[in-house]
Motif scaffolding. Sequence first.
Motif, PDB file in Angstrom:
ATOM      1  N   UNK A 106       5.198  14.015  -3.423  1.00 44.75           N
ATOM      2  CA  UNK A 106       4.078  13.074  -3.525  1.00 44.75           C
ATOM      3  C   UNK A 106       4.001  12.456  -4.918  1.00 44.75           C
ATOM      4  N   UNK A 107       3.700  11.186  -4.928  1.00 49.20           N
ATOM      5  CA  UNK A 107       3.496  10.451  -6.176  1.00 49.20           C
ATOM      6  C   UNK A 107       2.061  10.720  -6.598  1.00 49.20           C
ATOM      7  N   UNK A 108       1.920  11.287  -7.766  1.00 50.54           N
ATOM      8  CA  UNK A 108       0.585  11.724  -8.176  1.00 50.54           C
ATOM      9  C   UNK A 108      -0.437  10.576  -8.233  1.00 50.54           C
ATOM     10  N   UNK A 109       0.066   9.393  -8.545  1.00 48.41           N
ATOM     11  CA  UNK A 109      -0.848   8.255  -8.752  1.00 48.41           C
ATOM     12  C   UNK A 109      -1.651   7.864  -7.509  1.00 48.41           C
ATOM     13  N   UNK A 153       0.859  -1.186   0.000  1.00 46.59           N
ATOM     14  CA  UNK A 153       0.000   0.000   0.000  1.00 46.59           C
ATOM     15  C   UNK A 153       0.897   1.239   0.000  1.00 46.59           C
ATOM     16  N   UNK A 154       0.339   2.412  -0.262  1.00 40.72           N
ATOM     17  CA  UNK A 154       1.191   3.612  -0.260  1.00 40.72           C
ATOM     18  C   UNK A 154       1.930   3.770   1.069  1.00 40.72           C
ATOM     19  N   UNK A 155       3.215   4.102   0.972  1.00 43.51           N
ATOM     20  CA  UNK A 155       4.014   4.324   2.182  1.00 43.51           C
ATOM     21  C   UNK A 155       4.242   5.830   2.329  1.00 43.51           C
ATOM     22  N   UNK A 156       3.823   6.343   3.475  1.00 39.51           N
ATOM     23  CA  UNK A 156       3.916   7.769   3.781  1.00 39.51           C
ATOM     24  C   UNK A 156       4.945   7.941   4.886  1.00 39.51           C
ATOM     25  N   UNK A 157       5.863   8.883   4.729  1.00 41.20           N
ATOM     26  CA  UNK A 157       6.892   9.022   5.749  1.00 41.20           C
ATOM     27  C   UNK A 157       7.142  10.476   6.124  1.00 41.20           C
ATOM     28  N   UNK A 158       7.111  10.732   7.422  1.00 39.21           N
ATOM     29  CA  UNK A 158       7.524  12.034   7.953  1.00 39.21           C
ATOM     30  C   UNK A 158       9.048  12.001   8.086  1.00 39.21           C
ATOM     31  N   UNK A 171      10.722   4.092  -2.918  1.00 37.05           N
ATOM     32  CA  UNK A 171       9.897   3.170  -2.129  1.00 37.05           C
ATOM     33  C   UNK A 171       8.776   3.899  -1.383  1.00 37.05           C
ATOM     34  N   UNK A 172       8.891   5.211  -1.313  1.00 39.62           N
ATOM     35  CA  UNK A 172       7.887   6.006  -0.598  1.00 39.62           C
ATOM     36  C   UNK A 172       6.936   6.652  -1.607  1.00 39.62           C
ATOM     37  N   UNK A 173       5.689   6.794  -1.199  1.00 42.67           N
ATOM     38  CA  UNK A 173       4.703   7.422  -2.087  1.00 42.67           C
ATOM     39  C   UNK A 173       4.420   8.849  -1.682  1.00 42.67           C
ATOM     40  N   UNK A 174       4.644   9.143  -0.423  1.00 39.07           N
ATOM     41  CA  UNK A 174       4.508  10.516   0.043  1.00 39.07           C
ATOM     42  C   UNK A 174       5.519  10.749   1.159  1.00 39.07           C
ATOM     43  N   UNK A 175       6.342  11.761   0.957  1.00 36.24           N
ATOM     44  CA  UNK A 175       7.342  12.146   1.956  1.00 36.24           C
ATOM     45  C   UNK A 175       7.047  13.581   2.347  1.00 36.24           C
TER      46      UNK A 175
END
Lengths: 354, 354
Positions: free
Chosen positions: B203-206, B162-167, B181-185
Motif C-alpha cells: 500500500x502507498x501510504x499517501x 484516483x487510487x487504483x486498487x488491485x486484487x 501505477x497501483x496504489x494498493x495491491x
Amino acid sequence: MKKHNFSAGPCILPHSVFKEASQAVLDFNNSGLSILEISHRSKDFVSVIEEARALVLELLGLKNKGYQALFLHGGASTQFLSVAYNLLEKKAAYLNTGTWSSKAIKEANLFGEIVEVASSKDKHFSYIPKNYSVDNSSDYFHCTSNNTIYGTQMKEFPSVEIPMVCDMSSDIFSRQLDFSNFDLIYAGAQKNMGPAGTTLVVVKKAILGKVSREIPSLLDYQIQIEKESMFNTPAVYAVYVSLLNLRWLHSLGGIKEIEEVNEKKAQLLYSEIDINPLFKGFAAKEDRSMMNATFNLKDNNLESVFNQMCQEANINGIHGHRSVGGYRASMYNALPLSSVEVLVEVMNELERKA
Amino acid sequence: MKKHNFSAGPCILPHSVFKEASQAVLDFNNSGLSILEISHRSKDFVSVIEEARALVLELLGLKNKGYQALFLHGGASTQFLSVAYNLLEKKAAYLNTGTWSSKAIKEANLFGEIVEVASSKDKHFSYIPKNYSVDNSSDYFHCTSNNTIYGTQMKEFPSVEIPMVCDMSSDIFSRQLDFSNFDLIYAGAQKNMGPAGTTLVVVKKAILGKVSREIPSLLDYQIQIEKESMFNTPAVYAVYVSLLNLRWLHSLGGIKEIEEVNEKKAQLLYSEIDINPLFKGFAAKEDRSMMNATFNLKDNNLESVFNQMCQEANINGIHGHRSVGGYRASMYNALPLSSVEVLVEVMNELERKA
C-alpha cells in the motif's frame, strides 16, 4: 542439545508433532504432494479440517450439544471484532483482566456500549477481580480465562443468564472446565492448539442471528458454519498441525490427563518461587496461572548471572513481557516436567551461589 | 513418481522451498527449535518478516517509492472488507470480472455506494470488459488482475486519476507490470507467493487516513504499518515459506525471468488447445490468462478416457471450477515447463486415440 522452551507463544508442541508436520511438507499422506501445494477442497484436506473440528468438540465435551467448531483466520484479535459484530446489539459486559481484555473492549466499543463489570488495572492486573455483578440485560458477558502477560488465570467463572463469551487463547485444552457453561469460546492456535496462523471458534448456534446489523461475510459466524469453516481458503498448514496436536492430546487421554501434568509442573515451579529467597511471584497467589508463571528477582543485580545460567542450561523464552518485566515461564501442554525441573534446578543453583 | 501439479491454489511451490520448509519444522536456523515454536518477537523471526517485506518491494520495483508491504491475516477475502473500511468514504468504482470481483463488490457495499463500471457477467465472465469509463470523483477504482475461475487476465489497466486498487491474488510476481501505477495491491499468498495462511498487502501510504469512520485496529492499514506488520501474532510459518519462495524467485533473476518461462508454458498449452480438434478454450483469446488455462472437451463422452489418461500421467488438479466445468490447468511460477509438456502430450495422445 535439547532446548527447554518456555516461550509464551508461539510455543512448544510435541516433538512427534514436529516430525509428522515436517514430513507432510515433503509428502502428505503418501500422495506425492506437499501439504502446502494441495487444494483445500481436496478430499485429503477436507478430511483434515473435519477431523480437527470434530476432535475439538470431543475434547471439550461439547459433542451433540448445539456447538460448532470453526478454524478461522486472523488470530484472537480478529475475534475481538467478530464477537461484537455478531452479538452486540446495544450493550455488553466485559471483565477487564489485562492487555487482551482491554483490547477486546476497545474493538467492541465501535459497536455498542461496553460496561466494564470490574477491572484489576488498579494493581497492574496482578489479580482477578471477584464479587462483581453482571447486568443480565447485557447482550453477553466477555472474559479472558488466562492472562499470558500477567500470569493470572480465572479459577471460577460467574454464573450469568446471558451468553458467556470467553477468550481462552492461552489455556484452552489445558484444564477441565464445564465448557458447556460457555456460549462462545475463541482461541488463537499458537499455545496449546497448534502453530500461529489459525484461530479456533467454538460457538453455540442458538446465540447467533440476533443482531440487526449486516455482518461482513468473512466475520459472520453463521456463514462460516454454513460453509463448514471454508468460506475462503483456510490456513491449511496451521489447521493440519493443529489436528496433529489435537490427536496427540487425544491419544494421551485428553484434557483430564494433561491437566494432571500441568498441575505438577505449576506446583513445582511456584513452590520454588515461594521458597527461594531470591525470587518473588508477580501474580496474586490464588489467581496464579497454571500456564504462565510470572516472577521477578528481588535483587536486579543478579539478573545477568541468572540469564547466563539459564542460557547455559538451554532454557529458552523466559524473559517477562515488556509491560511486566522480570521473568515468565510458560508451561504449555507440550512442555515436559523435566524442563521445569531444569529451570528449578537453575534457580536453586543461583541461591547456592548468591 | 513425480506429480505434475496444476492445482489452482494452494499450488505448487519449488521443491527446494519444500525441502527447506520441511527442515525448518524440525530445526530452524540451527537454533535447536522448530520454526513453529519460536516467538514471533524473536530476532530470528523478526528478520524473516523484515526480509520478506523488503524483498516484495524489491521484486515489484517499489523500493523507496512510498509503499509498505504487509503480511496480514485473513486471505484476500478479508481485504474486500479492509479496502472499503480504509478507503471508501462515499462511492467507489469496481470492475466486475468474475466471482472474486463480485464478492469484493458485495462486501464493499456495506460501506458506501459501489458503481460497477463494467461487467462481463453477460458472457459468463469469459472476457475482460474494455472501453469503460471511471468516474474520477470516486474514492478509488478496484479491479481483479487475473480471474482464476474463468481463466481471464487483464492485459491493460485503465489510466485513472484516483487510487487504483488491485486484487492480484492469482498473478502477482508472474509478469512485469509498472506496479507503481497501483496504489494498493493485495494477494492471498497461496498462488505465486507461498502457502495458504497469509495475505500480502502493498500500500502507498499517501492514500491512507482519508476516511472519517473509525477502523477496527486489525483492519487498519495505518496501524499495521506502524506495528511493522505485527499488530498481532502473524502467521509465522506461512510468512517464512513465502520468504523462501520470494528468495527463490529473486535468485532466478526476478519477475522478468519467470515471465519468460510463464509465457512459454502458456503458449505451449494454448497452442495445443487451439490446434487439437477435441478441445476448445473457454476464455476470449485476447484475454486469456497466463496463469490459468480453462478449456473443455468438445465431446463430453471423452471425459472419462481423458481423466484416466491424466491420472496415469500423474497429472493433478486440472478439473475445472464447479461454476465453469471442463478443465483448468494452472501454470503458476513453480510449475516446470516439463509438466505442461506432459499435459500437452496427453492431449495429443487423446487426439490420436479418438
